[in-house]
Design an enzyme around this catalytic site. Sequence first.
Site, PDB file in Angstrom:
ATOM      1  N   THR A   1       2.497 -19.403  65.868  1.00 59.00           N
ATOM      2  CA  THR A   1       2.703 -20.715  65.255  1.00 59.00           C
ATOM      3  C   THR A   1       3.310 -21.645  66.309  1.00 59.00           C
ATOM      4  O   THR A   1       4.313 -22.299  66.071  1.00 59.00           O
ATOM      5  CB  THR A   1       3.556 -20.572  63.978  1.00 59.00           C
ATOM      6  OG1 THR A   1       2.961 -19.567  63.163  1.00 59.00           O
ATOM      7  CG2 THR A   1       3.613 -21.858  63.177  1.00 59.00           C
ATOM      8  N   HIS A   2       2.705 -21.629  67.476  1.00 58.06           N
ATOM      9  CA  HIS A   2       3.117 -22.531  68.541  1.00 58.06           C
ATOM     10  C   HIS A   2       2.035 -23.574  68.734  1.00 58.06           C
ATOM     11  O   HIS A   2       1.321 -23.569  69.722  1.00 58.06           O
ATOM     12  CB  HIS A   2       3.374 -21.761  69.846  1.00 58.06           C
ATOM     13  CG  HIS A   2       4.404 -20.681  69.709  1.00 58.06           C
ATOM     14  ND1 HIS A   2       4.597 -19.702  70.655  1.00 58.06           N
ATOM     15  CD2 HIS A   2       5.305 -20.438  68.729  1.00 58.06           C
ATOM     16  CE1 HIS A   2       5.575 -18.895  70.255  1.00 58.06           C
ATOM     17  NE2 HIS A   2       6.016 -19.312  69.092  1.00 58.06           N
ATOM     18  N   ASN A   3       1.899 -24.429  67.732  1.00 52.81           N
ATOM     19  CA  ASN A   3       0.925 -25.525  67.810  1.00 52.81           C
ATOM     20  C   ASN A   3       1.622 -26.687  68.502  1.00 52.81           C
ATOM     21  O   ASN A   3       2.700 -27.099  68.074  1.00 52.81           O
ATOM     22  CB  ASN A   3       0.493 -25.957  66.411  1.00 52.81           C
ATOM     23  CG  ASN A   3       0.119 -24.779  65.526  1.00 52.81           C
ATOM     24  OD1 ASN A   3       0.982 -24.145  64.928  1.00 52.81           O
ATOM     25  ND2 ASN A   3      -1.151 -24.470  65.448  1.00 52.81           N
TER      26      ASN A   3
END
Lengths: 451, 589
Positions: free
Chosen positions: B517-519
Amino acid sequence: MKTFLRIIAGLAVLGVVALLAFIFVPVQRSAPATDLAADWQPEPGQGEYVMHASDCVACHTADGGENMAGGRAIASPMGTIWSTNITPDKDTGIGNWSYADFRGAMVDGVTPNGTHLYPAMPYENYRLMSEEDLRALYDYIMTEVPAVSNKVEETKLSFPFNLRFGIRAWNWLALTHEPGFTPTSSTEAETRGQYLVEGPGHCAACHSPRTAFMSQDGITASDENFLTGGVIDGWNAPALRGADSAPQQWSTEELALYLATGRNAHSAANGEMGLVVEHSLQHLTDEDNIAMAAFLKGIDGADVDLPDTIAAADHRSMAPAPADAAGEATAKMLTEASPDISLGARLYLDNCSACHFVTGKGAPEIFPELAHNALVTGSETKPLVSIILNGAEVPGTAKRPMTLRMQGYANRLSDDEVAELASFLRSAWGNDASAVTAADVAAVRAAGASH
Amino acid sequence: MARQEKKKDVVIVGLGWTGSIAGIELCREGLEIVALERGHDQSTVPNFEYPQQIDELKYGVRLKMMQKPSQQTVTVRRNDGETALPYRSLGSFLPGNGVGGAGTHWNGLNWRPQPEELRLRSYVAENWGEEIIPEGMNLGDYPVSYDEMEPFFTHFEKVAGISGKAGNVNGEIREGGNPFEGWRSEDYPMPPTATTYDSSKFQEACLAAGYHPFPAPAGIASTAYTNPYGMQMGPCNFCGFCERYGCYQYSKSSPQTAILDALKMQPNFSYRTESEVLRVELAEDGKTATGVTYWDHKAGEEVFQPADIVILSSYQLNNVHLMLLSGLGEAYNPLTGMGTLGKNYAYQMNGGVSMFFKDENFNPFVGHGANGMCIDDFSVNQNDFGALGFIGGSYWRSGTFNGQPIRNMPLPKGTASWGAGWKEGIGEWYGHAMSIGSHGSHMSYANNHLDLDPTYKDKHGRPLMRMTFNWQDNDLRMNQYMKSQMEPLAASMNPDVMQSGFKGIGAQYDVRPYQTTHNTGGHIMSANPTEGAVNKFSQTWKAHNVFAMGAGNFVQNTQYNPTGLVGGLAYHTVHAIRTQYLSNPRPLV
């Protein structure tokens, strides 16, 4: 038999004397200990500060009610006492009171019409407050507290406690001390601390034992039983004197931190003490909380090391303490976690040890010690059982804003299991207190999450 | 006609890490602040209570803490030739929901970028020349330097309560820390957490190979801790329930443990939950915002909240979406390179090796999300981009972070995936596996961007945001290089079985399996208004009273987990608001 007759005779004499006094002596207010000039004015903020130090809010503000507008139910052995509206509202508060009226209530426990206050109002202690502080407090209430019209429920105790004139006789036993403060401490800080503890802080109201007449057994530092521990509504107010007491076991800084924030390396303020921290102590200056800690530390002659400030560092990492000598055997037993350990020990491992550790030492300022904790080992088991069942909450304070909540285990543990767990806690790490029964637990569970 | 609330000085959109930071710091300036949070309120007790919280099925598999696609989602396609379809079932990435946001359900890995990563284009140009930059890569410099950011990284680490060991204090290299990190003005606020067996084994292998192992920087408390706001953490018990869970132990760095109670105590702060901001309203001249319009889920109506300052502090995807919907810039056009919103969407390029040892017991249920030893010997500032044929790098880490039985039962390839054979495999291998992960950089490309979907709309009638994203050769080459270096190290540990998982050239983005979840990117920082959506103070070029916080600011993604940079940038931004903007509201650049 002879002794018995002597007591009967003594009581009879006391009764006759009291009756005569009721009839012939009008109620008198004590004279001020010091005379202040008529134009004396408090410093800005002084009165509000005295209000915080005296913790008026704790009793005179109802849950969800207006500030100082009364209506809070105070449980007493005689029945429920409803706190009064002390806002300057003229009809329902104290707006019509002169300073002399106010002083009479604070010092002698008498209202302007001569009615005696129930001693839930700690005039036994407020009696020691300085004239300056009393004036400042009056000035604050009259000029800065918003008037709130709130007619509170009338206190109606059952016979004979509904006969307020009886308090007059009680006062003769309870108010043997003169108004005003007499310092006996050696340093300036300890003297200030002594004043706050004895007077506005009214610590003795909970932490001194009670006499057979329910008056405070120990009001000033020179009284033998002063702050040697009391019981309030099923909670131990632990002794603040003696070798095993917290002030002697903790450093002055740790004690001051506890007062200011409700938490320190050893313990957390639950129950009534949590409210004292929330409404009163967190609002005091570091100097004053340090002064009180210093007085309590030195009360019986121990050396006092004065810290400069409380919790000054901008961040702090504090490693949990290892087991102490008394706790080593328990820590070893829990670490080995043999399948045949007692049910209480197993429940501790499964539910408690993650925070409070096998050492029973917890973690500084966040997870309290269970080893040698007065709440764990107290004569009253309701608080411990209640916390296991319902959890606990230490209110956030200015210096430590986090509300520390421990979850409850009522849904997870049966009465038998809680009894086993509580009994284990009261006997582990060198703790030496009686066992708790399932019936004790059932009673607390039935009472619900009132504490 | 929307209901209108009383005007505030500041409206904060989203009460996670950056919203909490903005709230508490701006409260100190005496401003009247309201935070609007789409989700529910949540606190350690009662919301994260033990043992209800460590329910893997509910939280780990059914994702109870996450945003529901029915609340909000994106459409996804891999390139301009495809038709984007809605992301209807969470997989690749997991935006959070509720007060605390992603800060409540993360693993706790808290890194600073390397100084070179913040000026990567210049670094490449100086050492190898711009000609090594591949066609289509939007390589850029951040408009803020590591040296400028250092005090803010340090402050965020104190607030968040990070455990670790410094390797470079004011230029002095310290044994046992990371020698390749940027300088730090101080050591970590807490010592590193204890080391698990797999980490020690990895550490030994690294030392034998001449690498430089150091403890992972963890937003996981190794001791009791009090932060500069007086907020507190308790020492972690290594239960292994970090990512996807709230921490029941007060041990994980989060808005709940670091800021929120202190913030809620401020008399000039208030917050409203179930208040979903739909758009930022601009003044007629378009140069400032007048406030935000939100959907009050409890009342079931639209509400206009006027404010002098708007802080967009929701998740990166939502921030970009709101900015696109509100006209806070022009949408990026990858063909012309014009426009800035949605530009430089980036992600993370990860891989790893699993090792199985018949005779070793790893007790995988003992761990935490940021557990382990790391090396930076293959990180961005250690790689010879010219010789290696890619721009980027990765950090490696080994340390068990959970032994949760449903999702974490690694088995050698070829083991049956169900039935008696699977049971036999579990019996043989559970607890005997360890792994090394490579967590790699991801560059920005013209091909990877965000815009508004032409077809799909959300329940408020707004177009969904469309994600166009695929893996690019540069990053895949980086990943293959890591594979080639990691496998020999793993082999040196003599496992009975080992297997690798690294995407290779030709890999296509698959939105179904969880990745990270490293957008990042989409409202990137830039030195001028033509290249990005916000300036170095996260102030939008379009409207000077709108500030956009978070990983959307990333010019390209770093090789590290983003929170340290997000937190540092947030403090950098609020410092500028306090010291430069409030006295004279204007474009600060």
